[in-house]
Design an enzyme around this catalytic site. Structure first.
Site, PDB file in Angstrom:
ATOM      1  N   GLY A 256       0.796  -1.223   0.000  1.00 36.31           N
ATOM      2  CA  GLY A 256       0.000   0.000   0.000  1.00 36.31           C
ATOM      3  C   GLY A 256       0.823   1.265   0.000  1.00 36.31           C
ATOM      4  O   GLY A 256       1.883   1.356  -0.631  1.00 36.31           O
TER       5      GLY A 256
ATOM      6  N   ASP B 122       4.932  -6.741  14.934  1.00 32.77           N
ATOM      7  CA  ASP B 122       3.471  -6.690  14.896  1.00 32.77           C
ATOM      8  C   ASP B 122       3.037  -5.542  15.800  1.00 32.77           C
ATOM      9  O   ASP B 122       3.147  -5.634  17.026  1.00 32.77           O
ATOM     10  CB  ASP B 122       2.891  -8.017  15.379  1.00 32.77           C
ATOM     11  CG  ASP B 122       1.371  -8.046  15.306  1.00 32.77           C
ATOM     12  OD1 ASP B 122       0.755  -7.000  14.993  1.00 32.77           O
ATOM     13  OD2 ASP B 122       0.794  -9.118  15.575  1.00 32.77           O
TER      14      ASP B 122
ATOM     15  N   TYR C 127     -13.220   3.193  12.496  1.00 30.10           N
ATOM     16  CA  TYR C 127     -12.131   3.628  11.616  1.00 30.10           C
ATOM     17  C   TYR C 127     -12.070   5.152  11.568  1.00 30.10           C
ATOM     18  O   TYR C 127     -10.991   5.745  11.708  1.00 30.10           O
ATOM     19  CB  TYR C 127     -12.320   3.060  10.207  1.00 30.10           C
ATOM     20  CG  TYR C 127     -11.194   3.436   9.266  1.00 30.10           C
ATOM     21  CD1 TYR C 127     -10.016   2.699   9.247  1.00 30.10           C
ATOM     22  CD2 TYR C 127     -11.308   4.526   8.403  1.00 30.10           C
ATOM     23  CE1 TYR C 127      -8.976   3.039   8.402  1.00 30.10           C
ATOM     24  CE2 TYR C 127     -10.281   4.867   7.548  1.00 30.10           C
ATOM     25  CZ  TYR C 127      -9.113   4.123   7.548  1.00 30.10           C
ATOM     26  OH  TYR C 127      -8.074   4.475   6.710  1.00 30.10           O
TER      27      TYR C 127
ATOM     28  N   LYS D   7      -8.955   7.604  12.958  1.00 30.21           N
ATOM     29  CA  LYS D   7      -8.301   8.593  12.116  1.00 30.21           C
ATOM     30  C   LYS D   7      -8.532  10.018  12.626  1.00 30.21           C
ATOM     31  O   LYS D   7      -7.671  10.891  12.463  1.00 30.21           O
ATOM     32  CB  LYS D   7      -8.777   8.451  10.671  1.00 30.21           C
ATOM     33  CG  LYS D   7      -8.348   7.140  10.017  1.00 30.21           C
ATOM     34  CD  LYS D   7      -6.830   6.955  10.084  1.00 30.21           C
ATOM     35  CE  LYS D   7      -6.367   5.713   9.354  1.00 30.21           C
ATOM     36  NZ  LYS D   7      -4.879   5.525   9.441  1.00 30.21           N
TER      37      LYS D   7
ATOM     38  N   THR E 289      -4.614   1.118  -3.751  1.00 33.64           N
ATOM     39  CA  THR E 289      -3.556   0.264  -3.210  1.00 33.64           C
ATOM     40  C   THR E 289      -4.149  -1.135  -3.093  1.00 33.64           C
ATOM     41  O   THR E 289      -5.324  -1.355  -3.368  1.00 33.64           O
ATOM     42  CB  THR E 289      -3.074   0.721  -1.816  1.00 33.64           C
ATOM     43  OG1 THR E 289      -4.132   0.517  -0.862  1.00 33.64           O
ATOM     44  CG2 THR E 289      -2.658   2.193  -1.817  1.00 33.64           C
TER      45      THR E 289
END
Length: 255
Positions: free
Chosen positions: A12, A59, A148, A152, A183
């Site tokens: 991406g 991770d 989400y 953000k 992406t």
């Protein structure tokens, strides 16, 4: 030219950041979970651009992984002059009735990791009197698009506050707020975006080039493309009940 650390570097926007930074002669620290992809990318960057590419497998949904990257950011050996907090985590579910463990992983990657790594990087950079932190947010920060959007929105507001605190130190903080970008992220996360019009999409190459140019200018919020700048301006003055209504329609809710 300095060293840049990129999280989520194997795919991406992170992959595009790695290539553009290497082309600009920056050495790199590449962070992601997939050791094989990172190692292959590091070899390609070194062969094509003549830079040093260090692989750091971590991770960011785990404390151990985040702490490993934070330790590298604090290191004085080949110090990191640019941190790109790019790693993302797709959800593809509603919050109510969704997998809570998946929600917690997304929170750890897109919020907690950004917090911890920005703290480590900014502290080391301020001590040296130079550096930059680039945190990838989204135009979704201005929407009512579930957790989400919430993550953000946190990234954007956090980065603005960090920029205020860093003023005069020689270190900058920038929040990148792109719109939909071509992406492999959506395919990897199993998200169906086939119904979205092509005009809504941006090219990863353009998004990254604009972001890096805005970092060099010391811009606090970077929104690539005039259409998303216009959309962001409109969303900032749109009544929130309208924004919520759009969010409900996207989820297919009646109330």
């Amino acid at each position: 030219m300095g060293t840049a650390l990129v999280t989520g570097a194997s795919a991406g926007l992170g992959l595009e950041f790695a290539w553009q930074l290497a082309t600009a002669r920056h050495d790199l620290v590449l962070v992601a979970r997939d050791a094989e992809r990172l190692t292959r990318l590091a070899r390609q960057l070194e062969a094509a651009a003549g830079v040093h590419a260090e692989v750091l497998v971590a991770d960011l949904a785990t404390r151990e992984g985040v702490d490993r990257v934070a330790e590298r950011l604090r290191s004085d050996e080949r110090p990191v002059g640019l941190l790109v907090n790019n790693a993302g985590h797709g959800l593809g579910q509603r919050f109510v009735g969704g997998d809570l463990a998946k929600e917690e992983q997304a929170l750890d990657v897109m919020v907690r990791a950004v917090l911890v790594l920005s703290h480590a990087a900014a502290g080391a950079m301020v001590a040296r009197g130079r550096g930059a932190v680039l945190n990838v947010a989204s135009v979704a920060a201005l929407l009512a698009g579930g957790t989400y959007s919430a993550h953000k929105a946190w990234v954007r507001t956090f980065t603005e506050g960090l920029a205020v605190e860093l003023a005069g130190t020689g270190v900058t903080a920038t929040a990148l707020c792109p719109g939909l970008t071509h992406t492999e992220f959506h395919a990897r996360e199993g998200l169906d975006v086939s119904s979205l019009p092509e005009v809504a999409w941006l090219d990863a190459e353009d998004v990254v080039a604009r972001a890096l140019a805005d970092v060099r200018r010391g811009l606090v919020v970077s929104t690539p493309s005039l259409r998303y700048q216009a959309l962001s301006a409109a969303l900032r003055v749109t009544p929130r009940w309208v924004v919520r209504a759009v969010g409900r329609r996207r989820l297919g809710l009646r109330r």
